[in-house]
Design a protein around this motif. Structure first.
Motif, short mmCIF file in Angstrom:
data_model
loop_
_atom_site.label_atom_id
_atom_site.label_comp_id
_atom_site.label_asym_id
_atom_site.label_seq_id
_atom_site.Cartn_x
_atom_site.Cartn_y
_atom_site.Cartn_z
N PHE A 1 0.83 -1.21 0.00
CA PHE A 1 0.00 0.00 0.00
C PHE A 1 0.86 1.25 0.00
O PHE A 1 2.07 1.19 0.23
N CYS A 2 0.21 2.38 -0.27
CA CYS A 2 0.88 3.68 -0.18
C CYS A 2 0.20 4.44 0.95
O CYS A 2 -1.00 4.69 0.89
N PRO A 3 0.93 4.81 2.01
CA PRO A 3 0.30 5.47 3.16
C PRO A 3 -0.37 6.80 2.79
O PRO A 3 -1.37 7.17 3.38
N HIS A 4 0.19 7.49 1.79
CA HIS A 4 -0.42 8.77 1.39
C HIS A 4 -1.74 8.55 0.68
O HIS A 4 -2.69 9.30 0.86
N CYS A 5 -1.81 7.49 -0.14
CA CYS A 5 -3.08 7.15 -0.77
C CYS A 5 -4.10 6.79 0.31
O CYS A 5 -5.26 7.16 0.25
N TRP A 6 -3.62 6.07 1.33
CA TRP A 6 -4.53 5.69 2.43
C TRP A 6 -5.09 6.92 3.13
O TRP A 6 -6.26 6.98 3.48
N TYR B 1 6.01 1.42 -7.01
CA TYR B 1 6.19 2.84 -6.70
C TYR B 1 4.86 3.55 -6.93
O TYR B 1 4.24 3.38 -7.98
N CYS B 2 4.40 4.33 -5.97
CA CYS B 2 3.14 5.06 -6.16
C CYS B 2 3.42 6.25 -7.08
O CYS B 2 4.16 7.16 -6.70
N THR B 3 2.83 6.21 -8.26
CA THR B 3 3.12 7.28 -9.23
C THR B 3 2.44 8.58 -8.80
O THR B 3 2.85 9.65 -9.19
N ARG B 4 1.41 8.44 -7.97
CA ARG B 4 0.70 9.63 -7.52
C ARG B 4 1.49 10.39 -6.45
O ARG B 4 1.58 11.60 -6.48
N HIS B 5 2.07 9.65 -5.52
CA HIS B 5 2.80 10.32 -4.44
C HIS B 5 4.31 10.19 -4.54
O HIS B 5 5.04 10.54 -3.61
N GLN B 6 4.75 9.63 -5.66
CA GLN B 6 6.18 9.61 -5.95
C GLN B 6 7.00 8.98 -4.85
O GLN B 6 7.97 9.59 -4.39
ZN LIG Z 1 0.06 7.10 -3.16
#
Ligand SMILES: [Zn+2]
Length: 508
Positions: A122-127, A150-155
């Motif tokens: 998971f990506c904590p920022h997406c969460w 790699y989360c492309t949204r939060h880099q």
């Molecule tokens: Zn993210």
């Protein structure tokens, strides 16, 4: 009949939706859960390719069907573009129904070099964003894809939780912020970071476009790759592939440590993936192998696009083979009228459209100038990968929803017996659940209205107490407190403090 099955969030694994259903309904026993949803006590959950989708779609609003669930909420789009039609059809049937045993084997997943994810990621920022938007978190499908590190949204690199998604005692795990405690961030060789980002972006593109790609059979794939290698000048002689050159290209582009990270580092042994994919195809290769090779061969273009283009060409060529009589060698130095006409056409449209537009011209050129035709077609306008979506005027939509909501609320105000007017319930009445949930930020009026007028538990309990009170008055009776509460469908333990104050007040 299941009436409160949660609406899948954008990009959410259907597995995660099922897990949320269990939590929302307080179901702890896995057997009870599968019995209730699937009428079966012995169902092993799979996070990537969930089955029984026809049944699940029937629990959701009408615009959901097995097809949309497969495309948007499973990992099947990773397999589909690289499998022959017969396998795709088999798999789709299996996903829709209750056949489960051989699906992973049939798709070659079990035998693949590519290691599946073993723990949910998971990506904590997406969460954090999910928490703000939905009040709960969920497992996104892209996070569970090997290659999407790699989360492309939060880099930033994803986190690996300690929640297993494979293994014998699998069950439905709901995504939970607690997972943050025992998780660790993925680590890569810093020099490979840009390639991991690049690969994650390619996987996102693949997920969006895979549904438009079909492969008749393995012979088309072999032909497509042969033509691609030929065009890139990677043959020695007429028919043999120059593996050494291909290998160099792949290693130069991606680098050895990056390839090793995905267990694709062996490029020299006789049966290595790279040699096999350049040979006659006898079995399916994984999305990673295709993406990595095609990107290295043709770095300037989208690999999905290149793949589709060469598949189309191979399909066309094989179709034409049956009608072609002698193909004359190219001798004319100057271009014929037909050739000029064709150049004009593919200047304005894709090859596919041009062929549709003037099939006879295409057939003539194919018979008389085949090599020229195949070469010139590569300069054609690219066909859009997906049809453009109609534009929505969000301001108009927002006002429409708002008007509808006012009407719904006015009707409900009169109806003291109606169930709790939760946000969900009100959205459902509007009939565009997924559109609204996906586009919250475009609908400020609707959002404000729902936040203000959706009924809290306090209000709902007070409404039920009021209903009983009115009954009591109109029938000229007096109910003792315990009966009063029972008639209101409440108990002293369930009353919220606010409702209790109200209750004490009306009971004097
Ligand atoms: Zn993210």
């Amino acid at each position: 009949m299941i009436s409160n099955f949660p609406i899948p969030y954008p990009n959410e694994l259907i597995y995660s939706v099922i897990a949320r259903y269990a939590v929302h309904n307080g179901i702890i026993s896995p057997k009870y859960l599968t019995e209730e949803l699937f009428n079966s006590r012995n169902l092993t959950p799979t996070y990537d390719l969930s089955t029984h989708l026809d049944r699940l779609a029937s629990y959701l609003p009408d615009h959901y069907d097995a097809h949309s669930l497969i495309q948007n909420h499973t990992l099947f789009p990773l397999f589909q573009p690289f499998q022959p039609d017969s396998v795709v059809n088999y798999a789709v049937q299996a996903l829709r129904s209750e056949r489960t045993q051989s699906l992973h084997t049939r798709l070659g997943k079990n035998a693949s070099r590519i290691k599946s994810v073993n723990f949910f990621r998971f990506c904590p920022h997406c969460w954090q964003e999910q928490m703000e938007q939905y009040g709960e978190v969920y497992w996104k499908r892209s996070w569970q894809i090997t290659g999407y590190e790699y989360c492309t949204r939060h880099q930033q690199p994803l986190f690996v939780s300690s929640v297993p998604c494979n293994g014998l005692d699998r069950k439905f795990y709901v995504a939970h912020l607690n997972a943050l405690k025992d998780s660790s961030q993925l680590e890569f060789n810093p020099q490979d970071l840009h390639h991991h980002i690049e690969l994650a972006e390619l996987i996102e593109e693949l997920l969006t476009h895979s549904t438009y790609i079909t492969v008749q059979d393995f012979s088309i794939l072999s032909k497509a790759y042969f033509n691609l290698l030929k065009d890139k000048d990677l043959l020695s002689g007429q028919k043999n592939v120059n593996y050494e050159k291909v290998r160099q290209l792949v290693v130069n582009y991606w680098g050895e440590s990056f390839l090793q990270y995905y267990h694709l580092g062996d490029l020299r042994s006789e049966n290595c993936w790279l040699k096999n994919i350049c040979r006659k195809h006898r079995k399916a290769f994984s999305y990673l192998e295709h993406l990595i090779l095609i990107r290295a061969l043709s770095p300037k273009y989208s690999p999905i696009h290149t793949y589709q283009q060469y598949l189309d060409m191979a399909t066309t060529a094989i179709e034409e083979q049956t009608i072609t009589v002698n193909v004359k060698p190219e001798i004319n130095q100057t271009l014929s009228e037909d050739q000029l006409k064709w150049i004009q056409l593919i200047h304005d449209m894709s090859v596919k459209l041009a062929r549709k537009h003037d099939g006879a011209l295409y057939a003539r050129l194919y018979r008389n100038h085949k090599d020229w035709l195949l070469q010139i077609n590569q300069t054609a306008v690219m066909a859009p990968l997906s049809p453009p979506k109609p534009r929505v005027d969000w301001n108009v939509r927002d006002r429409q929803f708002m008007k509808q909501l006012i009407k719904i609320r006015d009707e409900l105000l009169e109806d003291l017996d109606s169930p709790q007017w939760t946000k969900k319930k009100l959205i459902k009445q509007l009939g565009h659940v997924s559109l609204i949930e996906k586009n919250w930020h475009f609908l400020p009026l609707t959002k404000t209205f729902l936040e203000r007028y959706a009924e809290s538990v306090d209000c709902y309990q007070i409404r039920r107490l009021t209903r009983t009170y009115i009954h009591q008055q109109t029938e000229n009776k007096y109910y003792p407190p315990s009966i009063f509460l029972r008639l209101s469908g409440l108990s002293p333990e369930r009353l919220t403090p606010e409702a209790r104050r109200f209750f004490n007040h009306i009971m004097g």
